[in-house]
Design an enzyme around this catalytic site. Structure first.
Site, PDB file in Angstrom:
ATOM      1  N   GLU A   1       0.931  -1.410   0.026  1.00  0.00           N
ATOM      2  CA  GLU A   1      -0.195  -0.021  -0.058  1.00  0.00           C
ATOM      3  C   GLU A   1       1.305   0.492  -0.362  1.00  0.00           C
ATOM      4  O   GLU A   1       2.181   0.979   0.843  1.00  0.00           O
ATOM      5  CB  GLU A   1      -1.330  -0.420   1.591  1.00  0.00           C
ATOM      6  CG  GLU A   1      -1.883   1.272   1.385  1.00  0.00           C
ATOM      7  CD  GLU A   1      -2.288   1.389   2.907  1.00  0.00           C
ATOM      8  OE1 GLU A   1      -3.449   1.860   2.781  1.00  0.00           O
ATOM      9  OE2 GLU A   1      -2.256   0.399   3.402  1.00  0.00           O
TER      10      GLU A   1
ATOM     11  N   LYS B   1      -9.002   2.499  -2.625  1.00  0.00           N
ATOM     12  CA  LYS B   1      -9.250   1.864  -1.348  1.00  0.00           C
ATOM     13  C   LYS B   1     -11.017   2.095  -0.736  1.00  0.00           C
ATOM     14  O   LYS B   1     -11.020   3.513  -0.739  1.00  0.00           O
ATOM     15  CB  LYS B   1      -8.008   2.234  -0.092  1.00  0.00           C
ATOM     16  CG  LYS B   1      -8.110   1.912   1.325  1.00  0.00           C
ATOM     17  CD  LYS B   1      -7.121   2.252   1.958  1.00  0.00           C
ATOM     18  CE  LYS B   1      -7.449   1.085   3.485  1.00  0.00           C
ATOM     19  NZ  LYS B   1      -6.073   1.061   4.527  1.00  0.00           N
TER      20      LYS B   1
ATOM     21  N   CYS C   1      -5.356  -2.913   2.069  1.00  0.00           N
ATOM     22  CA  CYS C   1      -5.570  -3.413   3.970  1.00  0.00           C
ATOM     23  C   CYS C   1      -7.246  -3.474   4.612  1.00  0.00           C
ATOM     24  O   CYS C   1      -7.857  -4.593   4.763  1.00  0.00           O
ATOM     25  CB  CYS C   1      -4.854  -1.939   4.127  1.00  0.00           C
ATOM     26  SG  CYS C   1      -4.146  -2.251   6.129  1.00  0.00           S
TER      27      CYS C   1
END
Length: 693
Positions: free
Chosen positions: A50, A119, A172
């Site tokens: 990330e 994300k 994540c």
């Protein structure tokens, strides 16, 4: 065959990489990325962490134009530097999308930026503060984004098609939420799920993280690739672990070292690399019909981006509205490492039914004994208390295992062991050692027992059938002892089915005339049809019905070591070492077993390997042979023997379904079962054309 498509044999090679990071310096970070991935040229896909282009811990520097401009510039440099490879590379970066800044995953292939996925869940609690700098992606985002002047497909609804691989991306925190985006991606068709992460280390978090990755791969019936940033991120308040993992359908295939694992001091980059078996995943999704039921819950349609697969003889037939944008020029070539014969980067388990580590094997044996015992106890509870449990005891592996299960059931449910009635029935193929083992086993276990010599009855049957056993004419007045002597001196040649079947059916007749018969035949014998129809093929209940031959021996040894002591255990170990034989043909002149099953069929170790991959995974003969060449069996088998044994397996498997279509009840204990009422419904007269070499 599908084995000629990309990737070869469906084995998609993925690498999760955690390079060293210079926080806030995209140029240095690209240098580190290129250095870290240079040794990983065999990978079909490279996953990076990330915000890997800038570092995750830039904080308010994310609002600085120099950093954002440098990130775009170095993204193009990374794409250019990886353009000569067929590798699909995915990296994280801060992405400007209209007026917002997004935490995004960028996929590139052969120099082209092919997809950007933002994300969706931003952690802004405890040590995390992403909501200060980024906006969460959602379905309202536009379909494209401009990156360094290029129009790139963009959104939370993107999946990449790369040969047989369909790839979804999340970042994540997305995984740690109640409804991870990867779950929807999998239902929409993704079989490889990527997670670009920056996960800090605190006590106990690593196991939780590993459990999440493994369980999500199992829940989604997918490969799951996870790459986290490492300790060269800023350590102002946190230390990041550099943990990289690859899981497939509930199993961890590979993982890197991480901060806190107790190994040597940290140096350089980390990575994990493994082959994800896409064909196995596809088989499981097709078999588990409820998997597709989730499609009605999808929040939106997904767009598919076609990535040009390497030319392995056939091109992907997938199409997409985005393919013109995402597909690079057709001049790509197959790298040598993508040859169909490249060794698999995953352990090929030679005995898939037998755990390799001792603790796992002991736990497996204990669990199986409990399943068998509970199953038998329920069935026996439906019988009258006076009904005996009759079992034919030969002194061989299978009957010993069934007998031990019956004894264990009696002990657990306070039934007298004398309720078990063991019958040993020596015939023309019985050896002194196996009969002695059978007699001694019944004695030491304290069951009731009986000996019935079937040779005279068999002789009467031969006379009634006007049959000459093994070509020996039955003269008037010849008794069983004389025939036995003649048989021992006779070359058995190709055998005599009438001679064998008469003995097998007589044994079943005698057993069923005594009471409730416990069957002893195992899963491997069912697969190969290695039983006499309405002979040892039949019983009232069979506790061994889904136990493969390679596991039977270990179960007997486990019982010897855990349930029985002293002489009892020694006797069980001796039985476990006995060659596998139906003992229907006469012994050799020295009294030893002459009819060893594996001399006729081939090694059971190979047959169980084939059985697992045919029934459990639905693989092609070509792939099974490929895997067999890379398995570490108990001995080295020549390629010709492996091919011959596979041919024997298919021939007998197809020819003997009629026996499996009417087998007795019995408990399923593992993922492979041939019960016609449950796991395996197959026409008895099917043609095996597609399975022929």
């Amino acid at each position: 065959m599908n084995d000629q498509t990309f990737p070869p044999h469906g084995l998609f090679r993925v690498a999760a990489v955690s390079p060293e990071v210079a926080v806030g310096d995209p140029r240095q970070n690209v240098d580190s990325i290129l250095e870290a991935i240079a040794p990983l040229g065999e990978a079909d896909l490279i996953l990076l962490p990330e915000l890997g282009l800038t570092g995750y811990t830039c904080a308010d520097l994310f609002a600085q134009l120099p950093l954002l401009d440098a990130a775009e510039e170095q993204l193009l440099r990374l794409a250019e530097q990886t353009a000569s490879s067929d590798q699909l590379v995915v990296v994280g970066m801060p992405l400007r999308a209209e007026t917002s800044l997004m935490n995004a995953a960028i996929a590139m292939h052969r120099g082209r930026l092919i997809a950007a996925v933002p994300k969706q869940f931003l952690p802004t609690y405890k040590e995390f503060y992403e909501g200060r700098w980024f906006r969460a992606g959602d379905a309202g985002d536009g379909p494209v984004v401009t990156i360094a002047g290029q129009q790139v497909p963009y959104g939370t609804d993107l999946l990449l098609r790369y040969g047989e691989a369909v790839i979804g991306m999340e970042i994540c925190e997305d995984l740690w939420t109640p409804l991870p985006p990867s779950s929807f991606q999998a239902v929409a068709g993704a079989n490889v799920l990527l997670n670009l992460s920056a996960s800090n280390e605190v006590v106990g978090k690593a196991q939780w993280r590993r459990d999440l990755v493994v369980s999500q791969s199992g829940r989604c019936i997918a490969g799951y690739v996870y790459a986290s940033s490492g300790p060269t991120e800023s350590t102002t308040d946190l230390v990041f672990g550099g943990h990289c993992m690859i899981a497939e359908n509930g199993q961890l295939l590979d993982q890197s070292r991480r901060v806190g694992d107790g190994e040597l001091p940290w140096q350089g980059a980390t990575h994990a690399m493994a082959d994800i078996d896409l064909q196995r995943l596809q088989h499981d999704r097709q078999v588990i019909g409820s998997f597709d039921d989730g499609r009605r819950l999808l929040p939106h349609p997904f767009r598919f981006i076609d990535v040009k697969a390497p030319d392995t003889g056939r091109q992907s037939s997938a199409s997409s509205s985005e393919s013109d944008t995402a597909t690079p020029s057709s001049g790509s070539r197959v790298s040598d490492h993508r040859s169909p014969d490249r060794p698999p980067l995953r352990r090929v388990i030679a005995q898939p039914f037998v755990p390799s580590d001792p603790s796992g094997l002991a736990a497996r044996c204990a669990e199986i004994f409990e399943i068998q015992t509970a199953a038998l106890a329920k069935r026996v509870s439906r019988l009258s208390a006076s009904s005996p449990l009759v079992i034919g005891v030969s002194g061989g592996l299978d009957s010993t295992l069934a007998l031990l299960v019956a004894v264990k059931a009696c002990d657990q449910y306070d039934w007298p062991r004398s309720r078990i009635h063991g019958v040993t029935m020596p015939g023309f193929g019985t050896t002194a050692s196996t009969e002695s083992n059978a007699t001694e086993l019944m004695r030491v276990l304290g069951i009731s027992s009986e000996r019935i010599d079937i040779r005279e009855l068999s002789l009467q049957a031969f006379r009634s059938l006007d049959h000459a056993p093994l070509g020996i004419a039955l003269t008037e007045g010849m008794d069983a002892a004389t025939l036995q002597q003649r048989l021992v001196q006779t070359d058995a040649g190709e055998g005599d089915l009438v001679f064998e079947n008469v003995q097998a059916r007589l044994r079943t007749f005698l057993l069923m005339s005594r009471g409730f018969v416990l069957g002893t035949g195992d899963l491997s014998e069912q697969a190969l049809g290695w039983s006499t129809y309405n002979g040892d093929h039949m019983s009232m209940y069979n506790v061994n019905t889904s136990i493969p031959k390679t596991l039977v021996r270990f179960l007997v040894r486990y019982a010897a070591d855990h349930y029985f002591q002293g002489r009892d255990g020694e006797l069980l170990h001796a039985i476990a070492d006995t060659p596998i034989s139906p003992e229907l043909l006469p012994p050799a002149e020295d009294g030893t077993i002459r009819q060893e099953t594996e001399d006729t069929l081939g090694p059971y170790e190979l047959h169980d390997f084939f059985l697992y991959h045919v029934v459990r995974n639905g693989f092609t003969p070509e792939k099974i042979l490929f895997l067999a060449r890379h398995a570490q069996f108990s001995q080295a088998y020549p390629a010709e023997q492996i091919e011959k044994t596979l041919e024997t397996f298919y021939r007998r498997f197809f020819a003997n379904q009629f026996k499996r279509s009417c087998v007795p009840d019995g408990p399923k204990v593992g993922s492979v079962s041939l019960s016609p009422r449950g796991d395996w419904r197959m026409p008895s007269d099917a043609d095996r054309g597609p399975w022929k070499g």
